[in-house]
Write an enzyme that holds these catalytic residues in place. Sequence first.
Site, PDB file in Angstrom:
ATOM      1  N   HIS A  36       0.826  -1.207   0.000  1.00 33.79           N
ATOM      2  CA  HIS A  36       0.000   0.000   0.000  1.00 33.79           C
ATOM      3  C   HIS A  36       0.858   1.253   0.000  1.00 33.79           C
ATOM      4  O   HIS A  36       1.979   1.269   0.544  1.00 33.79           O
ATOM      5  CB  HIS A  36      -0.955   0.016   1.204  1.00 33.79           C
ATOM      6  CG  HIS A  36      -0.286   0.090   2.546  1.00 33.79           C
ATOM      7  ND1 HIS A  36      -0.025   1.281   3.189  1.00 33.79           N
ATOM      8  CD2 HIS A  36       0.165  -0.881   3.375  1.00 33.79           C
ATOM      9  CE1 HIS A  36       0.544   1.033   4.365  1.00 33.79           C
ATOM     10  NE2 HIS A  36       0.681  -0.271   4.502  1.00 33.79           N
TER      11      HIS A  36
ATOM     12  N   ASP B  36      -0.779   4.321   0.844  1.00 35.64           N
ATOM     13  CA  ASP B  36      -1.389   5.279   1.764  1.00 35.64           C
ATOM     14  C   ASP B  36      -0.693   5.217   3.117  1.00 35.64           C
ATOM     15  O   ASP B  36      -0.094   4.196   3.487  1.00 35.64           O
ATOM     16  CB  ASP B  36      -2.898   5.040   1.902  1.00 35.64           C
ATOM     17  CG  ASP B  36      -3.239   3.684   2.492  1.00 35.64           C
ATOM     18  OD1 ASP B  36      -2.653   2.677   2.053  1.00 35.64           O
ATOM     19  OD2 ASP B  36      -4.092   3.623   3.399  1.00 35.64           O
TER      20      ASP B  36
ATOM     21  N   HIS C  59       4.242   4.411  11.965  1.00 34.73           N
ATOM     22  CA  HIS C  59       3.211   5.274  12.557  1.00 34.73           C
ATOM     23  C   HIS C  59       3.760   6.264  13.577  1.00 34.73           C
ATOM     24  O   HIS C  59       2.997   7.015  14.179  1.00 34.73           O
ATOM     25  CB  HIS C  59       2.086   4.447  13.191  1.00 34.73           C
ATOM     26  CG  HIS C  59       1.287   3.637  12.220  1.00 34.73           C
ATOM     27  ND1 HIS C  59       0.027   3.164  12.511  1.00 34.73           N
ATOM     28  CD2 HIS C  59       1.540   3.225  10.964  1.00 34.73           C
ATOM     29  CE1 HIS C  59      -0.453   2.480  11.482  1.00 34.73           C
ATOM     30  NE2 HIS C  59       0.467   2.514  10.523  1.00 34.73           N
TER      31      HIS C  59
ATOM     32  N   GLU D  58      -5.086   0.870   2.792  1.00 32.72           N
ATOM     33  CA  GLU D  58      -4.769  -0.135   3.801  1.00 32.72           C
ATOM     34  C   GLU D  58      -4.868   0.427   5.203  1.00 32.72           C
ATOM     35  O   GLU D  58      -5.293  -0.267   6.126  1.00 32.72           O
ATOM     36  CB  GLU D  58      -3.368  -0.695   3.561  1.00 32.72           C
ATOM     37  CG  GLU D  58      -3.084  -2.013   4.305  1.00 32.72           C
ATOM     38  CD  GLU D  58      -2.575  -1.827   5.728  1.00 32.72           C
ATOM     39  OE1 GLU D  58      -2.559  -2.805   6.488  1.00 32.72           O
ATOM     40  OE2 GLU D  58      -2.179  -0.688   6.091  1.00 32.72           O
ATOM     41  N   GLU D  59      -4.505   1.697   5.339  1.00 27.22           N
ATOM     42  CA  GLU D  59      -4.517   2.312   6.667  1.00 27.22           C
ATOM     43  C   GLU D  59      -5.917   2.750   7.088  1.00 27.22           C
ATOM     44  O   GLU D  59      -6.145   3.081   8.245  1.00 27.22           O
ATOM     45  CB  GLU D  59      -3.572   3.517   6.704  1.00 27.22           C
ATOM     46  CG  GLU D  59      -2.106   3.189   6.421  1.00 27.22           C
ATOM     47  CD  GLU D  59      -1.453   2.373   7.519  1.00 27.22           C
ATOM     48  OE1 GLU D  59      -2.145   1.962   8.464  1.00 27.22           O
ATOM     49  OE2 GLU D  59      -0.230   2.147   7.415  1.00 27.22           O
TER      50      GLU D  59
ATOM     51  N   GLU E  41       4.628  -5.885   3.937  1.00 24.18           N
ATOM     52  CA  GLU E  41       4.537  -5.142   5.201  1.00 24.18           C
ATOM     53  C   GLU E  41       5.796  -5.348   6.052  1.00 24.18           C
ATOM     54  O   GLU E  41       6.452  -6.394   5.965  1.00 24.18           O
ATOM     55  CB  GLU E  41       3.327  -5.624   6.010  1.00 24.18           C
ATOM     56  CG  GLU E  41       1.985  -5.199   5.455  1.00 24.18           C
ATOM     57  CD  GLU E  41       1.622  -3.770   5.842  1.00 24.18           C
ATOM     58  OE1 GLU E  41       2.428  -3.104   6.510  1.00 24.18           O
ATOM     59  OE2 GLU E  41       0.521  -3.334   5.455  1.00 24.18           O
TER      60      GLU E  41
ATOM     61  N   ASP F  85       6.434   2.109   6.810  1.00 26.29           N
ATOM     62  CA  ASP F  85       5.135   1.467   6.565  1.00 26.29           C
ATOM     63  C   ASP F  85       4.356   2.217   5.486  1.00 26.29           C
ATOM     64  O   ASP F  85       3.615   3.129   5.791  1.00 26.29           O
ATOM     65  CB  ASP F  85       4.344   1.433   7.869  1.00 26.29           C
ATOM     66  CG  ASP F  85       3.035   0.686   7.764  1.00 26.29           C
ATOM     67  OD1 ASP F  85       2.853  -0.087   6.810  1.00 26.29           O
ATOM     68  OD2 ASP F  85       2.175   0.892   8.639  1.00 26.29           O
TER      69      ASP F  85
END
Length: 384
Positions: free
Chosen positions: A72, A74, A356, A138-139, A167, A105
Amino acid sequence: MSKTATDPVALTQELIRCASVTPAEGGAIVLLDDLLSAAGFVTTRTDRNGIANLFARWGQGRNGRTFGFNGHTDVVPIGNRNDWTHDPFGAEIVGGILYGRGACDMKSGVAAFAAAAIDFVKDTPPDGSIVLAITGDEEGDGVDGTDAILDWMNANGERMDHCLVGEPTCPNTMGEMMKIGRRGSMTAWITATGRQGHSAYPHRALNPLPALVRYLDTLASHTLDDGTEHFDASTLAITSIDVGNPANNVIPRQGTAVANIRFNDAHSSAALTEWLQSEAAKVQAETGVEITMTIKVSGESFITPPGELSDLIGRAVTAETGQIPELSTTGGTSDARYVKNHCPVVEFGLVGQSMHQVDEHVAVDHIHQLKSIYTRILSGYFTT
């Protein structure tokens, strides 16, 4: 290796500079579409409900083996900009470390598998196909992301025989862990409803809070299981209790709570839902307080049994890092929960310590190493 090898670090930087905070595309999917198209991949935008998704295939026909990568572009919000030492969308490299939202990520993972795939088909065209399934959702809730790509694939006769999700999977050092499954996840929003009244005259009210507390204690005190062959024990966490009552002399009409369950392959969401409702019915019968709930299932537990795919990935990881990766099912949910309905799937990627976080970062050397691992996986897959 080609003299004009695709640089996964430069590509990661370009992707980080795309401010693709869910659900914004930010230019990341467009960038990859252009790059892969120029490299001979047939690309299709599989957008749904305003979410940008990309399907890319290299390979003549659909009869040979097809290896897929999923990831992903995003990212989560940056939080307070003033807390960042480096521009969250600047992609600065300082002391061999690349900083930026999505560095860990997982824009580096997408860059690594895109670069590996582009150079592999250019230098050693395989007898088969390579698919890249890249989402911008995805997030978020994820329902219009990888799931949308897979729906499009099924409707158009496309397939992957095996898939690797890029991931971050390593807790501390490169190569130490891959994910061969994930726990299921579900959340229950619980409401206990009684009758409001004056706290000096509790007999004239029906206080919902003792019933709610009793119910929550029943849930929190219950042992769901002791773990299974490939999974740790399932867990239930009470994550919120709220009354919204500003007065100390009023018995409220309602109280609410939230519980999240992470469950292994000893359970299904349907069986756990039945248990939650059964325990609620018991408390309701004993107290007269109505207990209702809304349940959302984020994904069922799943396992890709150790075998051909995990062995292939493990050999590539060991060759590049010297580590024998642990086969794990720990962590939260990922888009592998969708892919597992389509084909066998395993996850392997970077060290995930900074994902994150403020000043999210990745070691530049690890991005190059990850590309090399993905290249070895492709080489092994198409030569066996």
